[in-house]
Design an enzyme around this catalytic site. Structure first.
Site, PDB file in Angstrom:
ATOM      1  CD  GLU A   1      -1.794  -2.364   1.485  1.00 31.27           C
ATOM      2  OE1 GLU A   1      -0.658  -2.593   1.955  1.00 31.27           O
ATOM      3  OE2 GLU A   1      -2.661  -3.251   1.343  1.00 31.27           O
TER       4      GLU A   1
ATOM      5  CG  HIS B   1     -10.988  -6.121   7.106  1.00 31.95           C
ATOM      6  ND1 HIS B   1     -10.102  -6.580   8.043  1.00 31.95           N
ATOM      7  CD2 HIS B   1     -10.464  -6.478   5.903  1.00 31.95           C
ATOM      8  CE1 HIS B   1      -9.098  -7.191   7.441  1.00 31.95           C
ATOM      9  NE2 HIS B   1      -9.291  -7.136   6.133  1.00 31.95           N
TER      10      HIS B   1
END
Lengths: 324, 325
Positions: free
Chosen positions: B60, B129
């Site tokens: 990322e 999440h």
């Protein structure tokens, strides 16, 4: 050395000398109170960028780190703008609002530097994507140090460059220290960037960090490979940090005798001696070159001193680009 | 008009913009071959090829960094960071670099990039999440943050985000991807930085973010039966926030509730209520109410998750409190 054109040798010497003199001036103006922040001297480490940036072409990109700050001079940024930025003045490369790590000009290929060292690795990878899509054999150079090589964003950047097969030249200047940390003790291998290159599927070379011709030769070979294949490669140059992490650092954590030995093993002095011995340059020529660079630096510092400070209006203008 | 899902609207926006501007590139994890885990980028690699639509390894910080570098050098990247929570893996790269690279390096830099990310609760995705992350990023000057609440908005706003010359964090909501709405066939864009009045009302204003817009509209139906007319303001752009639209609405209703899915502490409600206190204090007839996720990690157990994330009932209750009912 005899295989080189004298003009190239003179150019490399001038690059090396200019960066060295700029480092000295930076330390001087720091101690005379002209630098609002901190500086991190790269004295003794200039050979790597003096050689690599000589191989930079129109369309290439470069992102350096927090030492040898004036290296962007070799991309065409005037000392005036570099020193004005270091002095926090409005005429600097970033209007004096950002400081010493931000002395680049994008129009000259400068991508900039993150002061969280290594976080900018991906930026060079993104620039290399632009190079690839342009298809003009240009490349992006990302230079960083041995201590930074441990950071996650460096690994991720190298993985992404390898995965996408992008023309990135990873140049690691190993100066043996990360602030006080001795890389010989803290890092897992002798050449933390070059040794890992195999894991990323990249070719690598190791060069002596004070031997400008060895660096030039190895960089030249690797950059040819990158331009030809479009794939990334690694160069690691091994050196020893002459001064403290920042000015004022007493370096109590290391053996002064070792540092003194490194300073005595000065690549610039050796290169100068060799150029004189081989009659590539005369003493007079060298003196003239030194004078020219010193004058340019004097002028830059004077320019910085006389330049206005930035205002909050500059801060505002710098934040966002105009919309269409 | 055509019936589209939120995911299709994202896909259409990307496709339309990529057809018009060859400098737009798209990359991220699972976006190319797989078409994105929510299928929002489905078919784009087939149409635009592997150079413009790229799968990335799980990296990322490098994905965000590469988007900044590509944007600075002339491309218009749209990067995807799969979940909003994963934006924190690249927090430095977004908070300092994406938002401030131009500031740090000179006005010759433009950073026309978008990060798309899917955020919010989605029933059992658990605490790493499920979060809404706007408050973590509004503290970074220079970053535009957009949180579209429906199909029409997501398309128009994404097109504008891609066309912007500045970095945009574009936060889609996981629960909305399958939601449907009729949207125009012809091209349209929506302005960044302009709030939308989703429902007119005279008794209380609810400033609602993302998924909470729909829940506030449901709450409005319930409250209407009890004689309370809710005005629902969707800021759409979280930064810069259209505060004037909020002040104007408060001047009309004199009561305000903020409904968001982020945690209460240091959330958007804290900032919005402080601004209203500073700039529209004398318009208020009651304290500002805040409905937000409870200050606990999002639990995996769905019954507990539902208790943590604001519900229609909680919005109704907060409005009633604000209205003294």
């Amino acid at each position: 050395m005899m295989n080189y054109e004298p003009a190239l040798l003179k150019k490399l010497y001038r690059n090396y000398l200019a960066l060295r003199e700029a480092e000295k001036v930076m330390v001087d103006i720091y101690y005379t109170g002209k630098v609002p922040g901190h500086i991190h001297s790269g004295e003794g480490e200039e050979a790597t960028l003096a050689a690599v940036l000589e191989l930079m072409r129109q369309g290439d990109y470069f992102s350096g780190h927090h030492r040898v700050l004036a290296s962007t001079y070799l991309t065409g940024v005037p000392f005036r703008e570099i020193f004005a930025e270091i002095m926090g003045k409005r005429t600097g490369t970033a209007r004096g609002v950002s400081g010493c790590n931000h002395t680049c000009d994008l129009r000259k290929g400068g991508l900039g530097t993150s002061s969280s060292l290594g976080s900018d690795t991906g930026i060079a990878v993104g620039a290399a994507l632009t190079c690839k899509l342009r298809g003009d054999k240009s490349l992006a150079i990302k230079e960083y140090g041995d201590a930074t090589s441990s950071r996650g964003p460096v690994h991720e950047g190298m993985v992404l460059a390898a995965s996408w097969q992008l023309p990135v030249f990873f140049v690691s200047t190993y100066n043996t220290f990360g602030i006080s940390g001795d890389s010989r003790e803290l890092l897992p291998t002798a050449h933390p960037t070059a040794d890992r290159a195999k894991g990323y599927g990249m070719p690598s070379e190791v060069a002596q960090g004070n031997d400008i011709l060895e660096i030039y030769e190895k960089a030249s070979k690797l950059m040819d490979y990158i331009r030809e294949t479009g794939k990334p490669a690694v160069l690691e140059t091994v050196n020893y940090r002459w001064r403290g992490h920042f000015e004022g650092d007493q370096c109590a954590y290391r053996d002064e005798a070792e540092a003194e030995a490194a300073r005595k093993n000065d690549g610039l002095a050796k290169f100068e001696k060799e150029l004189l011995a081989k009659k590539v340059m005369t003493k007079k020529e060298i003196e003239a070159m030194k004078k020219e660079i010193a004058d340019e630096l004097d002028d830059a510092v004077k320019f910085g001193e006389e330049s206005p400070a930035p205002t909050m209006e500059d801060v505002r203008v710098m934040m966002l680009a105009e919309e269409n | 008009m055509a019936m589209k899902t939120y995911a299709q609207a994202v896909n259409d926006a990307l496709r339309e913009e990529m057809r018009q501007d060859k400098n737009i590139v798209l990359f991220g994890e699972d976006v190319a071959k797989h078409g994105g885990i929510f299928q929002a980028t489905k078919g784009l690699q087939e149409e635009f090829g592997g150079d413009r639509v790229k799968d990335a390894p799980i990296a990322e910080t490098a994905i965000v960094g590469a988007a900044i570098g590509a944007a600075a050098t002339g491309l218009r990247p749209v990067a995807e960071i799969m979940y909003g929570d994963f934006l924190l893996v690249a927090y430095h790269e977004i908070y300092h670099m994406m938002a401030k690279w131009r500031f740090m390096h000179g006005e010759e830099f433009k950073i026309p990039m978008v990060i798309r990310s899917a955020q919010g609760s989605s029933f059992g995705a658990a605490c790493e999440h499920s979060n809404c992350v706007e408050p973590l990023f509004i503290h970074s000057p220079g970053l535009t943050i957009i949180s579209p609440s429906n199909v029409y908005d997501v398309k128009g706003l994404l097109k504008s985000a891609i066309r912007s010359n500045n970095p945009v964090l574009f936060l889609e909501h996981k629960q909305l991807y399958k939601s449907k709405m009729e949207i125009p066939d012809e091209e349209y864009t929506l302005p960044i930085g302009v709030a939308d009045v989703k429902r007119q009302g005279s008794d209380c204003t609810v400033v609602a973010i993302g998924l909470m817009v729909g829940r506030s509209l449901e709450a409005a139906e319930i409250l209407a039966k009890e004689g309370i007319e809710l005005e629902v303001i969707d800021p759409r752009t979280i930064a810069p926030m259209d505060y004037q639209a909020i002040y104007d609405s408060v001047a009309k209703t004199h009561r305000l509730v903020v409904a968001e899915e982020s945690n209460l502490t240091g959330g958007l409600g804290a900032e919005i209520s402080a601004r209203v206190m500073e700039n529209a204090f004398f318009e208020l007839d009651a304290p500002v109410g805040r409905v937000a996720a409870l200050d606990v990690p999002i639990p995996y157990n769905v019954e507990l998750e539902i208790q943590v994330v604001p519900s229609v009932e909680k919005i109704v209750a907060a409005v009633k409190t604000a209205c003294n009912k």
